[in-house]
Design a protein around this motif. Structure first.
Motif, short mmCIF file in Angstrom:
data_model
loop_
_atom_site.label_atom_id
_atom_site.label_comp_id
_atom_site.label_asym_id
_atom_site.label_seq_id
_atom_site.Cartn_x
_atom_site.Cartn_y
_atom_site.Cartn_z
N ASP A 146 14.34 18.70 9.59
CA ASP A 146 13.25 19.34 10.32
C ASP A 146 12.03 18.43 10.41
N GLY A 147 11.76 17.64 9.38
CA GLY A 147 10.59 16.78 9.37
C GLY A 147 10.77 15.46 10.06
N ALA A 148 11.97 14.88 9.96
CA ALA A 148 12.19 13.53 10.51
C ALA A 148 13.35 13.44 11.49
N GLY A 149 14.05 14.56 11.72
CA GLY A 149 15.17 14.54 12.65
C GLY A 149 16.40 13.85 12.09
N LEU A 150 16.44 13.61 10.78
CA LEU A 150 17.57 12.93 10.15
C LEU A 150 18.72 13.91 9.97
N VAL A 151 19.91 13.57 10.51
CA VAL A 151 21.12 14.37 10.34
C VAL A 151 22.08 13.56 9.48
N ARG A 152 22.23 14.00 8.25
CA ARG A 152 23.16 13.30 7.36
C ARG A 152 24.60 13.60 7.76
N SER A 153 25.48 12.64 7.57
CA SER A 153 26.89 12.79 7.92
C SER A 153 27.70 13.17 6.68
N GLY A 176 0.57 19.67 11.12
CA GLY A 176 0.08 20.51 12.20
C GLY A 176 1.09 21.56 12.62
N ARG A 177 2.02 21.87 11.74
CA ARG A 177 3.05 22.87 12.04
C ARG A 177 3.72 23.30 10.74
N SER A 178 4.65 24.22 10.87
CA SER A 178 5.42 24.63 9.69
C SER A 178 6.62 23.70 9.51
N LEU A 179 7.20 23.76 8.32
CA LEU A 179 8.38 22.95 7.99
C LEU A 179 9.43 23.87 7.40
N LYS A 180 10.66 23.73 7.87
CA LYS A 180 11.75 24.53 7.33
C LYS A 180 12.12 24.00 5.94
N ILE A 181 12.36 24.94 5.03
CA ILE A 181 12.80 24.60 3.68
C ILE A 181 13.92 25.58 3.29
N PRO A 182 14.73 25.23 2.29
CA PRO A 182 15.78 26.16 1.86
C PRO A 182 15.19 27.42 1.24
#
Length: 172
Positions: A18-25, A146-152
């Motif tokens: 959500d913060g950096a657009g990183l999709v782990r494989s 400047g926005r919310s961040l998704k967390i578990p």
């Protein structure tokens, strides 16, 4: 739900996504001594796990991938023989899955009644309605973004005290 236990140890993948657009494989692979059971790539960049670890499941899988000759061969008629040919069998199945989308693989393997599943990326998790329905994705305000961040979300869930995140912590 069992996925909530695993979700708790994957907590870093959601803010990364959500913060950096990183999709782990996926990084997993085979189950030692059980062939074929592995994770296979698909043509749409996803991965599926297929477990055909009994003789009957193996035959059904080989029929599903268009190779009944291998399913009927004495060379692969028990797990120990399949273990000896693991690389060949995994390559064969991997070539088949690589030519199809994840959904096409899942549909074909489901029709053959062979255990399988999609390996979720963090993108799949965020889009899965079950994660939201169970409150496993929360959002916290992050003023510096400047926005919310998704967390578990919290786990386990209790009906009278389900828990939740009220504050994301101080700015660093």
């Amino acid at each position: 739900s069992i996925y909530e236990a695993v979700w708790g140890i994957m907590e870093g993948v959601l803010p990364d996504y959500d913060g950096a657009g990183l999709v782990r494989s996926p990084s997993g692979s085979t189950v030692t001594g059980i062939v074929p059971t592995n994770t296979y790539p698909t043509k749409d960049g996803k991965a599926v796990v297929i477990g055909s670890n009994s003789n009957a499941l193996f035959k059904r899988l080989m029929n599903a991938i268009g190779r009944p000759d291998i399913g009927d061969s004495d060379q692969y008629d028990d797990n120990q023989k399949r273990v000896e040919h693991q690389e060949f069998l995994d390559n064969l199945i991997g070539e088949w899955t690589a030519a199809l989308t994840a959904q096409e693989v899942l549909d074909a393997v489901d029709a053959a009644q062979v255990p399988n599943g999609l390996i979720y990326s963090i993108e799949d998790i965020v889009q899965d309605p079950q994660y939201r329905a169970r409150g496993m994705i929360e959002e916290v305000a992050v003023p510096s973004l400047g926005r919310s961040l998704k967390i578990p979300g919290m786990s386990p869930k209790f009906s009278r005290t389900p828990g939740g995140t009220r504050w994301g912590g101080c700015e660093l």
